[in-house]
Design an enzyme around this catalytic site. Sequence first.
Site, PDB file in Angstrom:
ATOM      1  N   CYS A 273     -16.788 101.163   8.742  1.00 53.40           N
ATOM      2  CA  CYS A 273     -17.984 101.547   8.392  1.00 53.40           C
ATOM      3  C   CYS A 273     -18.927 102.135   9.437  1.00 53.40           C
ATOM      4  O   CYS A 273     -19.034 103.425   9.583  1.00 53.40           O
ATOM      5  CB  CYS A 273     -18.724 100.476   7.601  1.00 53.40           C
ATOM      6  SG  CYS A 273     -18.088  99.711   6.434  1.00 53.40           S
TER       7      CYS A 273
HETATM    8  N1  SAJ Z   1     -20.996  95.622  17.273  1.00 49.66           N
HETATM    9  C1  SAJ Z   1     -21.539  95.871  18.485  1.00 49.66           C
HETATM   10  N2  SAJ Z   1     -22.996  95.200  18.605  1.00 49.66           N
HETATM   11  C2  SAJ Z   1     -23.444  94.768  17.791  1.00 49.66           C
HETATM   12  C3  SAJ Z   1     -22.904  94.694  16.550  1.00 49.66           C
HETATM   13  C4  SAJ Z   1     -21.860  95.253  16.208  1.00 49.66           C
HETATM   14  O1  SAJ Z   1     -20.784  96.335  19.621  1.00 49.66           O
HETATM   15  O2  SAJ Z   1     -24.440  94.320  18.003  1.00 49.66           O
HETATM   16  C5  SAJ Z   1     -19.588  96.158  17.167  1.00 49.66           C
HETATM   17  C6  SAJ Z   1     -18.736  95.282  16.498  1.00 49.66           C
HETATM   18  O3  SAJ Z   1     -18.147  94.220  17.453  1.00 49.66           O
HETATM   19  C7  SAJ Z   1     -17.887  96.134  15.580  1.00 49.66           C
HETATM   20  C8  SAJ Z   1     -18.680  97.245  15.272  1.00 49.66           C
HETATM   21  O4  SAJ Z   1     -19.845  97.098  16.074  1.00 49.66           O
HETATM   22  O5  SAJ Z   1     -16.851  96.481  16.307  1.00 49.66           O
HETATM   23  C9  SAJ Z   1     -19.074  97.183  13.711  1.00 49.66           C
HETATM   24  O6  SAJ Z   1     -19.704  95.653  13.628  1.00 49.66           O
HETATM   25  P1  SAJ Z   1     -20.697  95.205  12.307  1.00 49.66           P
HETATM   26  O7  SAJ Z   1     -21.238  94.055  12.546  1.00 49.66           O
HETATM   27  O8  SAJ Z   1     -21.524  96.459  11.914  1.00 49.66           O
HETATM   28  O9  SAJ Z   1     -19.771  95.034  11.273  1.00 49.66           O
HETATM   29  P2  SAJ Z   1     -18.997  96.062  10.158  1.00 49.66           P
HETATM   30  O10 SAJ Z   1     -18.360  97.136  10.503  1.00 49.66           O
HETATM   31  O11 SAJ Z   1     -18.288  94.965   9.321  1.00 49.66           O
HETATM   32  O12 SAJ Z   1     -20.235  96.409   9.060  1.00 49.66           O
HETATM   33  C10 SAJ Z   1     -20.781  96.024   8.170  1.00 49.66           C
HETATM   34  C11 SAJ Z   1     -21.527  97.000   7.518  1.00 49.66           C
HETATM   35  N3  SAJ Z   1     -21.529  96.517   5.986  1.00 49.66           N
HETATM   36  C12 SAJ Z   1     -21.334  97.563   5.058  1.00 49.66           C
HETATM   37  O13 SAJ Z   1     -21.396  98.956   5.468  1.00 49.66           O
HETATM   38  C13 SAJ Z   1     -21.777  97.228   3.465  1.00 49.66           C
HETATM   39  C14 SAJ Z   1     -22.853  96.965   8.210  1.00 49.66           C
HETATM   40  O14 SAJ Z   1     -23.739  97.786   7.222  1.00 49.66           O
HETATM   41  C15 SAJ Z   1     -23.287  95.560   8.132  1.00 49.66           C
HETATM   42  O15 SAJ Z   1     -24.730  95.593   8.713  1.00 49.66           O
HETATM   43  C16 SAJ Z   1     -22.598  94.663   8.986  1.00 49.66           C
HETATM   44  O16 SAJ Z   1     -21.089  94.689   8.240  1.00 49.66           O
HETATM   45  C17 SAJ Z   1     -23.027  93.307   9.165  1.00 49.66           C
HETATM   46  O17 SAJ Z   1     -24.336  93.082   9.263  1.00 49.66           O
HETATM   47  O18 SAJ Z   1     -22.209  92.489   9.094  1.00 49.66           O
END
Ligand code: SAJ
Length: 438
Positions: A273
């Site tokens: 995403c």
């Molecule tokens: N990440 C960082 N720093 C952060 C947060 C994330 O480096 O502060 C990295 C993670 O390690 C990962 C990437 O970013 O590699 C994405 O992480 P994510 O927490 O955004 O997880 P996702 O990819 O599963 O995102 C999903 C998304 N959900 C949908 O699109 C419906 C996102 O919108 C959500 O906000 C996220 O889950 C969530 O909050 O868990």
Amino acid sequence: MKEQLKARLINRSAEVAVMGLGYVGLPLVVAFAEAGYHVTGIDPDLRKVETINRGESHIQDISDEQINRLVGAGKINATTDFSVLRSAEAVSICVPTPLRKTGDPDMSYIISATEELAKYMHSGMVIVLESTTYPGTTREILLPKLCDEKNLKLGEDVFLAFSPERVDPGRKDWTTYNTPKVVGGINLVCTDVAATWYGQALKTIVPVSTTETAELSKLLENTFRMINIGLVNEMAIMCDRMGVDVWEVIEAASTKPFGYMKFTPGPGLGGHCIPIDPLYLSWKMKAFNYNARFIELASEINTNMPRYVVSRVMDALNERGKTLKGSKCLVLGVAYKPDIDDVRESPAMDVIALLQKKGGFVQYHDPYIPHIKHHYDGWEMDSISDLMGGIKESDCVVIVTNHKVYDYVAILAAAKLIFDSRNAYGKIVKDNPKVFRL
Ligand code: SAJ
């Protein structure tokens, strides 16, 4: 026709179909079935179809019990045969929208699903696209193929809308049922019919005026996230230049009870995403001769983080009078985020490739990912089985994904040197000479 269809949606007699039975589609099938509809799941992957018809689930958020109960009650069935759409009255399209290797949107899944559906379009249908995509997709791709070319009148015979998926796999607090759902139609009549349908099965519907509004709202959500992660990644680089602990800076900033949202730096951006959705927007903006600079810059910073991590590993080894070349490195955690088994777009793959390119002898360990294959270079690797043995042998342990299952105290005792890109150690080892942090 509109009132007849709405009546059938409200009394649950409308035939529902969901195209695409992945982490978005299957939970939606269950939500509609639990609301009382008969739902047909359609997917070209026969294994998924057979699993569901056996009463089992292939998606972590949906239990076998749910599928077994709903299939047993005749509420759900699955098929690879798209012709069932001939009798469908309400159809959700939940197919992937990845990027091509060139970085452009790969619309092939949406186009093939739309072309299949177009074969069976008839009066009295509401169609909702859920796949994250660039603003304009529903109006520019689906509308011509599903309405204009079929001589069906939009807003009278058929109703077309976009509703962005908001599924976060593994999350228990926010589910398909209780997460507010934005629904935007090609016009207000379409919004009304689609919102009526979704409102029968989901807790909170957020109707908006157009499909573009709905498409863009999803991109704003994930672009906001990607850009803020890029900001803290750049903050990590700046703090290192100034000899300041970025993790302490972030903890301090996070005490602000308003007007701030905590993000943490890391080795890069993984998942299907966050690294991808914003590029659908910047790609579309090129057609308007507009350069989406925030997205481009944040994407550049995030994409460079694996290289930055490797440069910091080299510095850490250098402190010990060692070169990366010839050193043994053990990467801990390759999933794209902690405590999951998904490696898509994981920055760990780039960290491993770059360590190897610099002459490091690299192994990895991840309890959730037994085997990896680099998506471009094609090399493959198995997770080592003897974690503590691997740590003892390594010149540097590189924590890329901080799974909760790791015993970080034992790892610290066994390791010669640790580069921690996720602040897995927090404050407990703030000044330990063995641990270097992002
Ligand atoms: N990440 C960082 N720093 C952060 C947060 C994330 O480096 O502060 C990295 C993670 O390690 C990962 C990437 O970013 O590699 C994405 O992480 P994510 O927490 O955004 O997880 P996702 O990819 O599963 O995102 C999903 C998304 N959900 C949908 O699109 C419906 C996102 O919108 C959500 O906000 C996220 O889950 C969530 O909050 O868990």
